[in-house]
Design an enzyme around this catalytic site. Structure first.
Site, PDB file in Angstrom:
ATOM      1  N   ASP A 106       0.863  -1.187   0.000  1.00 23.23           N
ATOM      2  CA  ASP A 106       0.000   0.000   0.000  1.00 23.23           C
ATOM      3  C   ASP A 106       0.898   1.236   0.000  1.00 23.23           C
ATOM      4  O   ASP A 106       2.123   1.131   0.050  1.00 23.23           O
ATOM      5  CB  ASP A 106      -0.948  -0.033   1.190  1.00 23.23           C
ATOM      6  CG  ASP A 106      -0.199  -0.023   2.515  1.00 23.23           C
ATOM      7  OD1 ASP A 106       1.042   0.094   2.514  1.00 23.23           O
ATOM      8  OD2 ASP A 106      -0.865  -0.138   3.556  1.00 23.23           O
ATOM      9  N   ASP A 152      -8.064  -7.176   0.183  1.00 29.08           N
ATOM     10  CA  ASP A 152      -7.184  -7.544   1.293  1.00 29.08           C
ATOM     11  C   ASP A 152      -7.891  -7.181   2.580  1.00 29.08           C
ATOM     12  O   ASP A 152      -8.734  -6.275   2.596  1.00 29.08           O
ATOM     13  CB  ASP A 152      -5.870  -6.758   1.243  1.00 29.08           C
ATOM     14  CG  ASP A 152      -6.059  -5.328   1.724  1.00 29.08           C
ATOM     15  OD1 ASP A 152      -6.590  -4.496   0.942  1.00 29.08           O
ATOM     16  OD2 ASP A 152      -5.732  -5.034   2.881  1.00 29.08           O
ATOM     17  N   CYS A 201     -13.927 -28.354   6.231  1.00 23.87           N
ATOM     18  CA  CYS A 201     -12.656 -27.718   5.843  1.00 23.87           C
ATOM     19  C   CYS A 201     -11.558 -28.771   5.710  1.00 23.87           C
ATOM     20  O   CYS A 201     -11.453 -29.684   6.522  1.00 23.87           O
ATOM     21  CB  CYS A 201     -12.264 -26.678   6.888  1.00 23.87           C
ATOM     22  SG  CYS A 201     -10.687 -25.852   6.565  1.00 23.87           S
ATOM     23  N   CYS A 221      -8.271 -28.008   5.663  1.00 21.82           N
ATOM     24  CA  CYS A 221      -6.970 -27.451   6.043  1.00 21.82           C
ATOM     25  C   CYS A 221      -6.275 -28.355   7.053  1.00 21.82           C
ATOM     26  O   CYS A 221      -6.881 -29.221   7.665  1.00 21.82           O
ATOM     27  CB  CYS A 221      -7.108 -26.024   6.569  1.00 21.82           C
ATOM     28  SG  CYS A 221      -7.499 -25.870   8.327  1.00 21.82           S
ATOM     29  N   CYS A 240      -7.857 -28.390  10.611  1.00 25.12           N
ATOM     30  CA  CYS A 240      -9.089 -29.173  10.746  1.00 25.12           C
ATOM     31  C   CYS A 240      -8.824 -30.667  10.552  1.00 25.12           C
ATOM     32  O   CYS A 240      -9.542 -31.511  11.081  1.00 25.12           O
ATOM     33  CB  CYS A 240     -10.131 -28.678   9.747  1.00 25.12           C
ATOM     34  SG  CYS A 240     -10.738 -27.021  10.174  1.00 25.12           S
ATOM     35  N   HIS A 244      -6.099 -21.689   9.889  1.00 23.80           N
ATOM     36  CA  HIS A 244      -7.470 -22.066   9.516  1.00 23.80           C
ATOM     37  C   HIS A 244      -8.235 -20.899   8.897  1.00 23.80           C
ATOM     38  O   HIS A 244      -8.893 -21.063   7.859  1.00 23.80           O
ATOM     39  CB  HIS A 244      -8.275 -22.601  10.700  1.00 23.80           C
ATOM     40  CG  HIS A 244      -9.723 -22.701  10.345  1.00 23.80           C
ATOM     41  ND1 HIS A 244     -10.221 -23.728   9.570  1.00 23.80           N
ATOM     42  CD2 HIS A 244     -10.771 -21.852  10.539  1.00 23.80           C
ATOM     43  CE1 HIS A 244     -11.496 -23.529   9.331  1.00 23.80           C
ATOM     44  NE2 HIS A 244     -11.863 -22.396   9.914  1.00 23.80           N
TER      45      HIS A 244
END
Lengths: 451, 451
Positions: free
Chosen positions: B91, B333, B371, B373, B376, B402
């Site tokens: 930014d 974002d 999920c 991931c 999980c 997560h």
């Protein structure tokens, strides 16, 4: 037997071998990272696996207070709780009771103490400490002992050692009567057969209807499992490994005796008379000069049986752990690699690095050019210095991963050197052990909550 | 061109495509995790890669203060500094100057501000903010803007918008004159050709001696690289991609205009007249009601060119980001997934979870059954609750992994839905956007240092 120890190679007093637990095999000499409340601070379990961590230490005192033994038991034991399907060792809680608790009152019966979390009152006896460790369900658990303060007079040390011996006997008696209460008692993998699936039929069956196992692996004969309600123990027809034989924990005794060689000797001999499958040496690295530590280790180990593992509690620097192996030690644990990492003190093949040092600000090289860990493979000293200076979480994560890698690599090299009968020259190449500046680092035994 | 954007599928206003930067390709719509000081708090870069993070946002203000632009430049730019060989966006620093700095003084020339770290005085002008971003070397950089406070009167908002437009022009002018100063100017992978090795010969050669590249990949013709000292820009004989064409950053303009539709329109139109390769919409999600946000987004996007990416800065919840895609947004974002994770607020397919809640203490199930991931897949809610309650570092690490997985999975589904022309039904299945309790979470734009 729930536990088996095999020595595969010796060089002088050093030994290389392996032991088998209900949750898998461990090659020795082994360094056990400290995961106080069922986590090695900041390091996910898959990363511990990648690092080659074989066995973790959890602190009974901390887990007893939070989340509590009953919670961990209900969740299947600490291995399942923390999603670590590998061996775990818990300490007895004694060291933390003596070092962390604000108020404590020691009697023959046990120790009244206050929680460091909320000031609530609690009582640990040899029986309740073992009960807690059975509920947590670690593969190896420790007799409840009094860690004698340092310095201490001879008479005081002797009285303390005598009480630890009586507590060891009570610990063993309680364990033998209650060891079948471990949360994973039924249907576990047999010792030394990691990868074998659980027998769900056996899990469902009532204990006393369990039959001898068919098809043992590796030529081992099946034993007969006979439930004995009166004692809670399980006589075996044969001494070979069976599926049933991996199902309980293993209790180690602890040698005390302060800084007095004759008391170390007496403690070792009388603890061995109580007959444990492994022996720890406690009450060291508590502020005494290092040569005294070596002397006390020697005065304990020479009276411990050759065929049982020796566990030196709460040590040491990377150089020291090599020297303890040379004395015949098989197992060690220490918060030093993890705690030092969180303070930016990193162990490398080129010596210690204080990563916040400004000289690393523009250093594009890896932390340790000789290290193959994922931190050294990817990140520069400049970046690690930036993370630490910026008080970033990732600094603690990456620093811990590297320091653990350094310790584990050291022990890997030690094992290899013993097996190749090259340990003497390896040892000669290790820098003389010296003490790090340990103002904030010296307290061993459990990880502090503050960082 | 250093930047190329391709739209591959459309459904109503939503678009799916990809853009190409010197450090690789990004599929859109894309969510960009915030790595304020060149780290996503607590998450190692290899885990970000496993999660499928395509592009990170770094905050210029923070990196300018620490470790400093010259340090990052010297270390090869922020990608090399943080060992992230993928696209990065910085930014302009404007938002942080306005939100984090204690004292600031805004003039036509720029902003005088004090560091939140040590109170030291600094000055950002459009020129110095772009110079800082060139030194940091992110693939996409942002024009220096004034983020108008909310609420603000019409006249004040208009004046602010006008100044942002003048600053955008100055930003662009400075960028065009200095873009070749980016630290990785020489010898980079061409845009869209990730995996192609660097040409070390070209790296070593002086710029003006560089020749047209032989053997272009994928049938692309080599261009001719002609160094032009007077402008610092590189005219190309052909519009196809060449090795030389991935070598500079890409500057996006920013639409402001507060909460006034006509000012949003005017800001969009006049920013487009300045001709940027991509356009951000700034100054939203600053406390206004969500319907107003949607209205302002709509009033900007309808005046932005179809063939350029639209980047909505600092948003939003998992539901909101889907709705912004429906409005035609390509990039977003937000600190929400990472900051919320560190506060124990977890996003799941079953709704929000506050993991410290006692009802999870004995919950053996995964955080989110839907999920995939690594958190999980391995850990129970009981364990995650224990880690959070115990204030353990690993709680912040695992929770962040997560939540990022949840955001990235959401965007993956969004892209797939648009490509299959099923986005309308996907959108209909998303819960109506609502605002989380964001007392500590609402400040977007950069990660706070305190947690």
């Amino acid at each position: 037997m729930s536990f088996r120890f095999e020595i595969e190679a010796r060089e002088d007093k050093a030994r290389a071998g392996r032991f088998f637990t209900p949750h898998g095999e461990v090659q020795t000499p082994v360094f056990m990272p400290v995961g106080t409340v069922a986590t090695v601070k900041g390091v996910p379990q898959d990363v511990l696996e990648e690092l080659g961590v074989q066995i973790l230490l959890n602190n009974t005192y901390h887990l007893y207070l939070r989340p509590g033994v009953e919670m961990v038991r209900k969740l299947g034991g600490v291995q399942k709780f923390m999603a670590w399907d590998h061996p775990i060792l818990t300490d007895s809680g004694g060291f933390q009771v003596f070092s962390l608790s604000d108020l404590r009152k020691v009697t023959e019966e046990g120790v009244m103490f206050r929680s460091h979390l909320d000031g609530s009152s609690h009582f640990f006896s040899p029986e309740s400490a073992i009960a807690a460790q059975i509920g947590l369900g670690a593969d190896i658990i420790m007799a409840f002992d009094e860690c004698t303060e340092h310095p201490a007079e001879y008479a005081r040390t002797q009285r303390s050692m005598e009480m630890t011996l009586r507590w060891a006997e009570r610990s063993k008696k309680y364990f033998e009567e209650h060891k079948h209460e471990v949360p994973w008692f039924r249907g576990l993998k047999p010792a030394g057969h990691s990868g074998e699936v659980r027998d769900s039929a056996a899990e469902a069956a009532p204990l006393r209807s369990q039959l001898p196992r068919p098809s043992p692996k590796e030529g081992l004969e099946p034993g007969t499992l006979e439930s004995d309600d009166s004692s809670g123990s399980f006589p075996r027809e044969k001494s070979s490994l069976t599926q049933a034989e991996g199902q309980t924990q293993t209790l180690f005794g602890i040698v005390q005796g302060g800084m007095f060689p004759d008391l170390r000797r007496e403690s070792a001999q009388r603890t061995v008379e109580l007959d444990f499958p492994g022996y720890a040496i406690g009450g060291l690295s508590v502020g005494e000069p290092r040569p005294m530590t070596y002397e006390m280790v020697d005065n304990a180990i020479r009276y411990l049986p050759e065929d049982k593992p020796r566990y030196l509690m709460g040590v040491g620097t990377p150089e020291e752990i090599v020297h303890y192996v040379a004395q015949g030690v098989d197992m060690m644990d220490c918060v030093l690699p993890t705690r030092a990492a969180r303070h930016g003190l990193l162990f490398t093949s080129e010596g210690r690095i204080t990563i916040k040092n400004a000289r690393f600000a523009a250093d594009e090289g890896p932390l340790d050019p000789a290290c193959g860990c994922k931190v050294c493979a990817r990140y520069s000293r400049a970046y690690l210095r930036h993370l630490y200076s910026s008080n970033e979480l990732l600094a603690q994560v990456l620093n811990t991963v590297h320091n653990l890698a350094y310790y584990l690599d050291t022990m890997r090299k030690v094992r290899q050197a013993i097996q190749l009968r090259k340990f003497a020259s390896f040892l000669a190449g290790v820098r003389p052990p010296h003490r790090v500046s340990e103002s904030t680092l010296s307290r061993h035994g459990s990880e502090s909550p503050e960082i």
